[in-house]
Design an enzyme around this catalytic site. Structure first.
Site, short mmCIF file in Angstrom:
data_model
loop_
_atom_site.label_atom_id
_atom_site.label_comp_id
_atom_site.label_asym_id
_atom_site.label_seq_id
_atom_site.Cartn_x
_atom_site.Cartn_y
_atom_site.Cartn_z
N ASP A 97 0.84 -1.21 0.00
CA ASP A 97 0.00 0.00 0.00
C ASP A 97 0.88 1.26 0.00
O ASP A 97 0.84 2.05 0.93
CB ASP A 97 -0.96 -0.01 1.21
CG ASP A 97 -0.23 0.02 2.55
OD1 ASP A 97 0.96 -0.38 2.61
OD2 ASP A 97 -0.83 0.45 3.55
N ASP A 105 6.75 1.19 1.79
CA ASP A 105 6.41 0.21 0.74
C ASP A 105 7.17 0.56 -0.55
O ASP A 105 7.67 -0.33 -1.25
CB ASP A 105 4.91 0.27 0.40
CG ASP A 105 4.02 0.04 1.59
OD1 ASP A 105 3.54 -1.07 1.79
OD2 ASP A 105 3.79 1.03 2.33
N ASN A 157 -2.40 2.76 3.59
CA ASN A 157 -1.83 4.08 3.88
C ASN A 157 -2.63 5.20 3.22
O ASN A 157 -2.72 6.30 3.73
CB ASN A 157 -0.38 4.14 3.38
CG ASN A 157 0.57 3.39 4.29
OD1 ASN A 157 0.38 3.37 5.51
ND2 ASN A 157 1.56 2.74 3.71
N THR A 159 2.99 -6.07 2.78
CA THR A 159 3.45 -4.91 3.54
C THR A 159 2.32 -3.88 3.74
O THR A 159 2.58 -2.72 4.04
CB THR A 159 4.66 -4.23 2.85
OG1 THR A 159 4.25 -3.77 1.55
CG2 THR A 159 5.83 -5.17 2.70
N PHE A 202 -0.48 -0.75 12.61
CA PHE A 202 -1.36 -0.23 11.55
C PHE A 202 -1.90 -1.31 10.60
O PHE A 202 -3.12 -1.39 10.39
CB PHE A 202 -0.61 0.86 10.75
CG PHE A 202 -1.43 1.42 9.62
CD1 PHE A 202 -2.41 2.38 9.85
CD2 PHE A 202 -1.24 0.98 8.32
CE1 PHE A 202 -3.18 2.89 8.82
CE2 PHE A 202 -2.01 1.49 7.27
CZ PHE A 202 -2.98 2.44 7.52
N ASN A 203 -1.04 -2.11 9.99
CA ASN A 203 -1.52 -3.04 8.95
C ASN A 203 -2.55 -4.04 9.50
O ASN A 203 -3.48 -4.42 8.81
CB ASN A 203 -0.35 -3.81 8.33
CG ASN A 203 0.50 -2.94 7.45
OD1 ASN A 203 0.04 -1.89 6.98
ND2 ASN A 203 1.76 -3.33 7.25
N HIS A 253 9.67 0.26 8.09
CA HIS A 253 9.13 -1.07 8.38
C HIS A 253 9.19 -2.06 7.21
O HIS A 253 9.77 -3.14 7.31
CB HIS A 253 7.66 -0.94 8.79
CG HIS A 253 7.38 0.14 9.77
ND1 HIS A 253 7.54 -0.02 11.11
CD2 HIS A 253 6.94 1.42 9.59
CE1 HIS A 253 7.20 1.10 11.75
NE2 HIS A 253 6.84 1.98 10.85
N ASP A 254 8.54 -1.69 6.10
CA ASP A 254 8.28 -2.66 5.04
C ASP A 254 9.56 -3.19 4.38
O ASP A 254 9.59 -4.31 3.86
CB ASP A 254 7.38 -2.04 3.97
CG ASP A 254 6.02 -1.66 4.55
OD1 ASP A 254 5.64 -2.23 5.59
OD2 ASP A 254 5.35 -0.80 3.95
C1 BDR Z 1 3.05 -0.15 8.54
O1 BDR Z 1 2.05 0.86 8.43
C2 BDR Z 1 2.22 1.61 7.27
O2 BDR Z 1 2.01 2.97 7.50
C3 BDR Z 1 3.61 1.31 6.77
O3 BDR Z 1 3.66 1.37 5.35
C4 BDR Z 1 3.89 -0.08 7.28
O4 BDR Z 1 3.46 -1.06 6.38
C5 BDR Z 1 3.81 0.09 9.83
O5 BDR Z 1 2.97 0.03 10.92
CA CA Z 2 2.88 -0.54 4.11
#
Ligand code: BDR
Ligand code: CA
Length: 334
Positions: A18, A23, A47, A131, A172-173, A246-247
């Site tokens: 996303d 990403d 996102n 991701t 978040f994801n 993160h991703d």
């Molecule tokens: C995740 O949330 C999104 O904002 C980032 O792209 C990542 O995948 C981190 O919590």
């Molecule tokens: Ca992401």
């Protein structure tokens, strides 16, 4: 290296994402990593809205000169309404750099079909990397149940066994679409979870951002501008002096598993808690293979042991300098 050996070591992956700053960098690092063979990109709402994440994926594929199809997937989570992360990624989902005009169209067919077709085309060989929210992946598992036993490994950036980042409990994801995450974690394919516990160990320092800017390439300039914007929003939102990308950890894990330590565990998603919906409940003591100890890297073949749910591993640490060296080298190849 003999051709067969090379094939075995190269990870064939389909990436569902996303974009999103991290990403986008994950796509670029995959494109620049010879250890990874990216065969398709799926997009999902997360996102930002689906039209924006899809446009962003097309733009990044254009920048990387990637010859892979980009398929749009779900525009909203399975049960809940979409909550996005505009406060981190901006109104476009990729705020910061000068926008890139995509030189290609979105491919025909839903991302869930792309995932299923990529896996079934080469049973046992394809790793699914997610991701973003797991909506497309959950749908793919329901659409083509045969993919579950045919997938080499599912690698998810999501969750945490410590603190969340949307709520104290949820990352978040997983928070965006917990029901989808529950579907994915309820299937007996091998799953590796790379959560905030590890992504927060690999922060992008100002020195690293300067190294990337110093690559002197269009890709380096784009990533440096992404990181400048993203560092600012992360600093304002969470007070972190340097941002976690993160991703990108998912791609590094596949390209160089030895950079990571993972442990067997069970992972379940909280769906109903008033304060804890979207929490990943990780149990290192009673998971499949519990007791077999920690390990550097991993290659979870579907038959590598475990209980009814298939092997689950949760990343617990990352070699941060090694990770950043890999990222900068990959970007330098583009
Ligand atoms: C995740 O949330 C999104 O904002 C980032 O792209 C990542 O995948 C981190 O919590
Ligand atoms: Ca992401």
């Amino acid at each position: 290296m003999a051709g067969d050996e090379e094939d075995r070591l190269t990870r064939r992956i389909v990436l569902d994402c996303d974009p999103g700053h991290d990403d986008a960098i994950a796509i670029l690092v995959a494109a620049g990593s010879p250890e990874v063979d990216l065969v398709g990109i799926g997009t999902v709402a997360g996102n930002q809205t689906l039209d924006k994440t899809t446009r962003n994926a097309l733009a990044v594929a254009t920048l990387a000169g990637l010859d892979v199809p980009v398929h749009a997937g779900c525009a909203r989570p399975i049960l809940r309404s979409l909550t996005n992360a505009a406060s981190i990624h901006g109104e476009t989902g990729l705020d910061g750099p000068t926008p890139i005009e995509p030189d290609r169209e979105v491919a025909r067919g839903h991302a869930a079909h792309l995932i299923a077709e990529a896996v079934l085309a080469r049973p046992g060989e394809t790793t699914i990397v997610a991701t973003g929210p797991l909506t497309n992946l959950a749908l793919a598992a329901r659409l083509e149940p045969a993919i579950v036993s045919a997938t080499r490994e599912v690698v998810v950036m999501g969750g945490a066994y410590g603190r969340g980042n949307v709520t104290p409990a949820a990352e978040f994801n997983i928070h965006v679409d917990p029901e989808a995450a529950a579907v994915v974690l309820g299937e007996p394919w091998p799953v590796t979870m790379i959560g905030l516990d590890v992504t927060h160990q690999a922060l992008c320092s100002a020195a690293t951002r300067r190294r990337i800017a110093g690559l002197g390439s269009t890709v380096g300039d784009f990533v440096a501008a992404l990181l400048d914007y993203y560092a600012g929003t992360n600093r304002r939102r969470s007070g972190m002096p340097d941002p976690p990308v993160h991703d990108v950890c998912t791609i590094a894990y596949l390209a160089a598993p030895g950079l990571f330590e993972t442990r067997p565990a069970s992972v379940e998603v909280e769906l109903h808690g008033t304060l804890s919906a979207g929490m990943t409940v990780v149990d290192f003591d009673h998971g499949p293979d519990a007791g077999s100890g920690s390990e550097h890297g991993s290659d979870l073949a579907p038959d590598s042991g475990s209980g009814a749910l298939g092997p689950r591993r949760v990343a617990t640490s990352i070699d941060s300098p090694g990770f950043w060296a890999l990222v900068v080298e990959a970007l330098a190849r583009l």
